[in-house]
Scaffold this motif. Structure first.
Motif, mmCIF file in Angstrom:
data_model
loop_
_atom_site.group_PDB
_atom_site.id
_atom_site.type_symbol
_atom_site.label_atom_id
_atom_site.label_comp_id
_atom_site.label_asym_id
_atom_site.label_seq_id
_atom_site.Cartn_x
_atom_site.Cartn_y
_atom_site.Cartn_z
ATOM 1 N N ILE A 242 25.666 19.655 -20.048
ATOM 2 C CA ILE A 242 25.897 18.442 -19.250
ATOM 3 C C ILE A 242 24.796 17.426 -19.539
ATOM 4 C CG2 ILE A 242 25.955 17.506 -16.905
ATOM 5 C CD1 ILE A 242 27.164 20.291 -16.057
ATOM 6 N N ARG A 243 23.569 17.891 -19.530
ATOM 7 C CA ARG A 243 22.434 16.990 -19.775
ATOM 8 C C ARG A 243 22.429 16.473 -21.206
ATOM 9 N NH1 ARG A 243 18.237 20.424 -16.004
ATOM 10 N NH2 ARG A 243 18.716 19.289 -14.076
ATOM 11 N N GLU A 244 22.788 17.320 -22.165
ATOM 12 C CA GLU A 244 22.845 16.889 -23.566
ATOM 13 C C GLU A 244 23.919 15.821 -23.767
ATOM 14 O OE1 GLU A 244 23.327 20.455 -25.891
ATOM 15 O OE2 GLU A 244 21.333 21.176 -25.329
ATOM 16 N N ALA A 245 24.948 15.832 -22.919
ATOM 17 C CA ALA A 245 26.005 14.819 -22.983
ATOM 18 C C ALA A 245 25.581 13.522 -22.294
ATOM 19 C CB ALA A 245 27.290 15.361 -22.362
ATOM 20 N N GLY A 246 24.356 13.490 -21.772
ATOM 21 C CA GLY A 246 23.819 12.277 -21.195
ATOM 22 C C GLY A 246 24.029 12.105 -19.702
ATOM 23 N N HIS A 247 24.330 13.195 -19.002
ATOM 24 C CA HIS A 247 24.582 13.133 -17.563
ATOM 25 C C HIS A 247 23.526 13.925 -16.815
ATOM 26 C CE1 HIS A 247 28.524 11.555 -18.592
ATOM 27 N NE2 HIS A 247 28.690 12.590 -19.386
ATOM 28 N N GLU A 248 23.188 13.454 -15.625
ATOM 29 C CA GLU A 248 22.294 14.218 -14.744
ATOM 30 C C GLU A 248 23.108 14.633 -13.527
ATOM 31 O OE1 GLU A 248 19.504 16.521 -13.521
ATOM 32 O OE2 GLU A 248 19.363 15.486 -15.456
ATOM 33 N N PRO A 249 23.492 15.900 -13.462
ATOM 34 C CA PRO A 249 24.364 16.358 -12.375
ATOM 35 C C PRO A 249 23.600 16.637 -11.087
ATOM 36 C CG PRO A 249 23.802 18.203 -13.762
ATOM 37 C CD PRO A 249 23.180 16.978 -14.403
ATOM 38 N N GLN A 250 24.362 16.690 -10.020
ATOM 39 C CA GLN A 250 23.828 17.240 -8.772
ATOM 40 C C GLN A 250 23.856 18.753 -8.974
ATOM 41 O OE1 GLN A 250 26.172 16.614 -5.221
ATOM 42 N NE2 GLN A 250 24.730 17.746 -3.970
ATOM 43 N N VAL A 251 22.727 19.402 -8.834
ATOM 44 C CA VAL A 251 22.630 20.843 -9.034
ATOM 45 C C VAL A 251 22.583 21.505 -7.663
ATOM 46 C CG1 VAL A 251 21.273 22.722 -10.017
ATOM 47 C CG2 VAL A 251 21.415 20.513 -11.218
ATOM 48 N N VAL A 252 23.565 22.335 -7.393
ATOM 49 C CA VAL A 252 23.630 23.065 -6.126
ATOM 50 C C VAL A 252 23.263 24.511 -6.402
ATOM 51 C CG1 VAL A 252 25.091 23.816 -4.215
ATOM 52 C CG2 VAL A 252 25.416 21.530 -5.216
ATOM 53 N N ASP A 253 22.116 24.925 -5.906
ATOM 54 C CA ASP A 253 21.704 26.325 -5.992
ATOM 55 C C ASP A 253 22.434 27.056 -4.869
ATOM 56 O OD1 ASP A 253 20.515 28.822 -5.800
ATOM 57 O OD2 ASP A 253 18.464 28.057 -5.860
ATOM 58 N N TYR A 254 23.589 27.598 -5.197
ATOM 59 C CA TYR A 254 24.445 28.178 -4.158
ATOM 60 C C TYR A 254 23.884 29.481 -3.591
ATOM 61 C CZ TYR A 254 26.147 31.214 -7.852
ATOM 62 O OH TYR A 254 26.217 32.128 -8.860
ATOM 63 N N LEU A 255 22.871 30.052 -4.224
ATOM 64 C CA LEU A 255 22.220 31.223 -3.632
ATOM 65 C C LEU A 255 21.312 30.798 -2.492
ATOM 66 C CD1 LEU A 255 21.327 33.263 -6.843
ATOM 67 C CD2 LEU A 255 23.225 33.639 -5.265
ATOM 68 N N ALA A 256 20.643 29.653 -2.658
ATOM 69 C CA ALA A 256 19.758 29.132 -1.619
ATOM 70 C C ALA A 256 20.538 28.373 -0.545
ATOM 71 C CB ALA A 256 18.711 28.211 -2.238
ATOM 72 N N THR A 257 21.635 27.740 -0.955
ATOM 73 C CA THR A 257 22.478 26.964 -0.050
ATOM 74 C C THR A 257 23.910 27.465 -0.210
ATOM 75 O OG1 THR A 257 21.036 25.063 -0.447
ATOM 76 C CG2 THR A 257 23.138 24.622 0.632
ATOM 77 N N PRO A 258 24.244 28.579 0.438
ATOM 78 C CA PRO A 258 25.574 29.169 0.250
ATOM 79 C C PRO A 258 26.701 28.239 0.688
ATOM 80 C CG PRO A 258 24.094 30.703 1.347
ATOM 81 C CD PRO A 258 23.399 29.368 1.321
ATOM 82 N N LEU A 259 27.809 28.352 0.001
ATOM 83 C CA LEU A 259 28.999 27.597 0.358
ATOM 84 C C LEU A 259 29.683 28.272 1.533
ATOM 85 C CD1 LEU A 259 28.426 26.954 -2.723
ATOM 86 C CD2 LEU A 259 30.803 26.293 -2.798
ATOM 87 N N SER A 260 30.315 27.476 2.359
ATOM 88 C CA SER A 260 31.089 28.032 3.467
ATOM 89 C C SER A 260 32.369 28.654 2.905
ATOM 90 C CB SER A 260 31.452 26.943 4.477
ATOM 91 O OG SER A 260 32.431 26.069 3.919
#
Length: 115
Positions: A21-39
């Motif tokens: 993603i970064r090599e394609a020139g984008h900076e994504p929102q990174v969600v560490d789902y282990l630290a912030t679990p999804l409902s």
């Protein structure tokens, strides 16, 4: 481009998808789902967006999978979603969301389809 990656830094596939993603020139929102679990509902929506059965979004090789009895025949989607919400390590990774779609990027090269 608005991009979100549900990321586990300990996973090589997830790290490679983030790098692509970064090599394609984008900076994504990174969600560490282990630290912030999804409902449970967020998991349901994410998996549905990909079009996968819930069972294909769970890591069956994790110890918790067998420990929780999720390998028992007839274990349904609701039980799997409950387990993933309570034990986020069970969520397969990485999931990537872009305006062009949502993918479980295994192999990581699948991310290129939605960039």
């Amino acid at each position: 481009m608005d991009i979100t990656i549900y990321h586990n830094a300990r996973c090589g596939t997830s790290r490679n998808a983030l790098a692509a993603i970064r090599e394609a020139g984008h900076e994504p929102q990174v969600v560490d789902y282990l630290a912030t679990p999804l409902s449970r509902e967020q998991l349901r929506e994410l998996i549905a967006a990909v079009g996968l059965p819930v069972r294909e979004a769970i890591r069956s090789k994790e110890a918790a999978f067998a420990e929780l009895g999720l390998d028992a025949p007839g274990t349904g989607d609701e039980a799997l979603l409950d387990a993933m919400a309570a034990h986020p390590v069970l969520l397969n990774r990485p999931f990537v969301v872009t305006p062009k779609g949502t993918r479980l990027c295994r192999p990581y090269e699948l991310v290129k389809e939605i960039l």
